[in-house]
Design a protein around this motif. Structure first.
Motif, PDB file in Angstrom:
ATOM      1  N   THR A   1      -1.363   7.543   0.906  1.00  0.00           N
ATOM      2  CA  THR A   1      -1.683   6.263   1.540  1.00  0.00           C
ATOM      3  C   THR A   1      -3.137   6.258   1.991  1.00  0.00           C
ATOM      4  O   THR A   1      -3.646   7.257   2.505  1.00  0.00           O
TER       5      THR A   1
ATOM      6  N   SER B   1      -1.044  10.332  -4.613  1.00  0.00           N
ATOM      7  CA  SER B   1       0.315   9.824  -4.370  1.00  0.00           C
ATOM      8  C   SER B   1       0.485   9.407  -2.915  1.00  0.00           C
ATOM      9  O   SER B   1       1.602   9.191  -2.447  1.00  0.00           O
TER      10      SER B   1
ATOM     11  N   LEU C   1      -6.225   0.846  -4.817  1.00  0.00           N
ATOM     12  CA  LEU C   1      -4.828   0.535  -5.091  1.00  0.00           C
ATOM     13  C   LEU C   1      -4.633   0.012  -6.513  1.00  0.00           C
ATOM     14  O   LEU C   1      -3.776   0.491  -7.265  1.00  0.00           O
TER      15      LEU C   1
ATOM     16  N   HIS D   1       0.566  -6.022  -6.759  1.00  0.00           N
ATOM     17  CA  HIS D   1       0.635  -4.793  -5.964  1.00  0.00           C
ATOM     18  C   HIS D   1       1.041  -5.055  -4.515  1.00  0.00           C
ATOM     19  O   HIS D   1       0.983  -4.144  -3.689  1.00  0.00           O
ATOM     20  N   SER D   2       1.463  -6.276  -4.200  1.00  0.00           N
ATOM     21  CA  SER D   2       1.657  -6.679  -2.799  1.00  0.00           C
ATOM     22  C   SER D   2       2.705  -5.851  -2.068  1.00  0.00           C
ATOM     23  O   SER D   2       2.610  -5.665  -0.854  1.00  0.00           O
ATOM     24  N   LYS D   3       3.696  -5.337  -2.782  1.00  0.00           N
ATOM     25  CA  LYS D   3       4.747  -4.548  -2.134  1.00  0.00           C
ATOM     26  C   LYS D   3       4.231  -3.203  -1.650  1.00  0.00           C
ATOM     27  O   LYS D   3       4.917  -2.520  -0.886  1.00  0.00           O
ATOM     28  N   ARG D   4       3.049  -2.839  -2.084  1.00  0.00           N
ATOM     29  CA  ARG D   4       2.468  -1.560  -1.667  1.00  0.00           C
ATOM     30  C   ARG D   4       1.303  -1.745  -0.704  1.00  0.00           C
ATOM     31  O   ARG D   4       0.506  -0.843  -0.498  1.00  0.00           O
TER      32      ARG D   4
ATOM     33  N   ARG E   1      -1.171   5.355  -3.768  1.00  0.00           N
ATOM     34  CA  ARG E   1       0.122   4.685  -3.940  1.00  0.00           C
ATOM     35  C   ARG E   1       0.269   3.479  -3.012  1.00  0.00           C
ATOM     36  O   ARG E   1       0.859   2.462  -3.385  1.00  0.00           O
ATOM     37  N   ARG E   2      -0.265   3.607  -1.775  1.00  0.00           N
ATOM     38  CA  ARG E   2      -0.132   2.524  -0.803  1.00  0.00           C
ATOM     39  C   ARG E   2      -1.446   2.350  -0.050  1.00  0.00           C
ATOM     40  O   ARG E   2      -2.220   3.309   0.084  1.00  0.00           O
TER      41      ARG E   2
ATOM     42  N   THR F   1       0.433  -2.852   3.244  1.00  0.00           N
ATOM     43  CA  THR F   1       0.871  -3.134   4.619  1.00  0.00           C
ATOM     44  C   THR F   1      -0.273  -3.792   5.365  1.00  0.00           C
ATOM     45  O   THR F   1      -1.397  -3.287   5.331  1.00  0.00           O
TER      46      THR F   1
END
Length: 286
Positions: free
Chosen positions: A45, A43, A61, A175-178, A67-68, A180
């Protein structure tokens, strides 16, 4: 130190990254997945301070292992590529669909790569991608596959399967919103994320041998030593490091656990080389 190349389990690895990288680490997906699970980070990064092709990050991912992800690269061209992919993957896919796969187009994209403004992520990012897919071994400062006269065994389009690449863009877009994307010094990213309990940092810096011919941001010994100080200072955090297996790595990380493994290496010709994985003290090693 354990020699456990066999520990790199033979689970099928997902190929998600649109970039080709010599010695790319997508093949470490099974081992990194096991480490993520062993440290209860599903859960959390996953951070790559020296991302390059980010093959392992995207694999973890897309398959729901983390999750990120944080993709960082100091090279403005590689950063522009990832920024364009995450912000506007469909625009990138449209260019993949329509671009001509010719030496003339290669020359245009080479010029764009050299002269496009850094803030024009789409132009610079696509030019970077085009050269990566059409250059020998994916090396950005190399020439086109098949040569400028296209008399080689393989031609300029040999590594440019439009349908496959467009599908990878589509998967990333889901998955782009997760994701950076950063354009920072790798050590600053390590310092920023290493103290987070829910985060795994995977550092894959430019290597000692042949680095100058493969990376545009190669390290000298001072930079390698600085990175070692940075990581050794946060040995109570959760991180993994990979390098080429040279004596200097053992010197710099003498107090850390280390493990030798084999990896296929594809610059110019496919070979198998020994590399070394270094673990932080707090990491549960799967």
């Amino acid at each position: 130190m354990n020699n456990s190349g066999a520990a790199l389990r033979h689970h099928k690895k997902p190929i998600i990254s649109p970039l080709r990288y010599p010695g790319g680490k997508a093949s470490l997906y099974p081992r990194l997945r096991a480490i993520v699970r062993a440290n209860n980070l599903t859960s959390g990064t996953y951070v790559e301070p020296y991302a390059g092709g980010a093959g392992a990050a995207l694999g973890l991912l897309v398959t729901g292992q983390v999750r990120r992800v944080v993709i960082n690269d100091l090279d403005p061209a590689i950063y522009a590529f990832w920024k364009a992919v995450v912000d506007d993957p469909m625009a990138m896919a449209d260019r993949i669909k329509k671009v001509n796969l010719t030496v003339s187009e290669w020359s245009k994209q080479k010029e764009a790569y050299l002269s496009a403004p850094r803030e024009d992520y789409l132009t610079l990012g696509f030019a970077t991608f085009f050269l990566n897919r059409t250059n020998r071994s994916g090396v950005l400062n190399a020439g086109p596959i098949g040569g400028v006269d296209q008399t080689g065994k393989y031609k300029i389009d040999a590594r440019f399967n439009r349908e496959t690449l467009i599908e990878r863009m589509r998967l990333i877009s889901l998955h782009s919103k997760r994701i950076t994307v950063l354009n920072s010094d790798g050590m600053s990213v390590i310092k920023r994320y290493s103290k987070r309990d829910d985060t795994l940092v995977y550092a894959d810096p430019p290597y000692f041998e042949k680095a100058g011919s493969l990376y545009l941001n190669s390290f000298d010994d001072t930079r390698h030593a600085s990175l070692a100080r940075c990581l050794n200072e946060v040995s109570d955090s959760l991180w993994v490091l990979t390098y080429d297996n040279v004596p200097r790595v053992t010197e710099l990380y003498e107090a850390r656990r280390r493990e030798v493994f084999s990896l296929n290496y594809s610059a110019h010709r496919v070979t198998k080389a020994d590399e070394i994985m270094v673990f932080s003290d707090s990491l549960t090693v799967a």
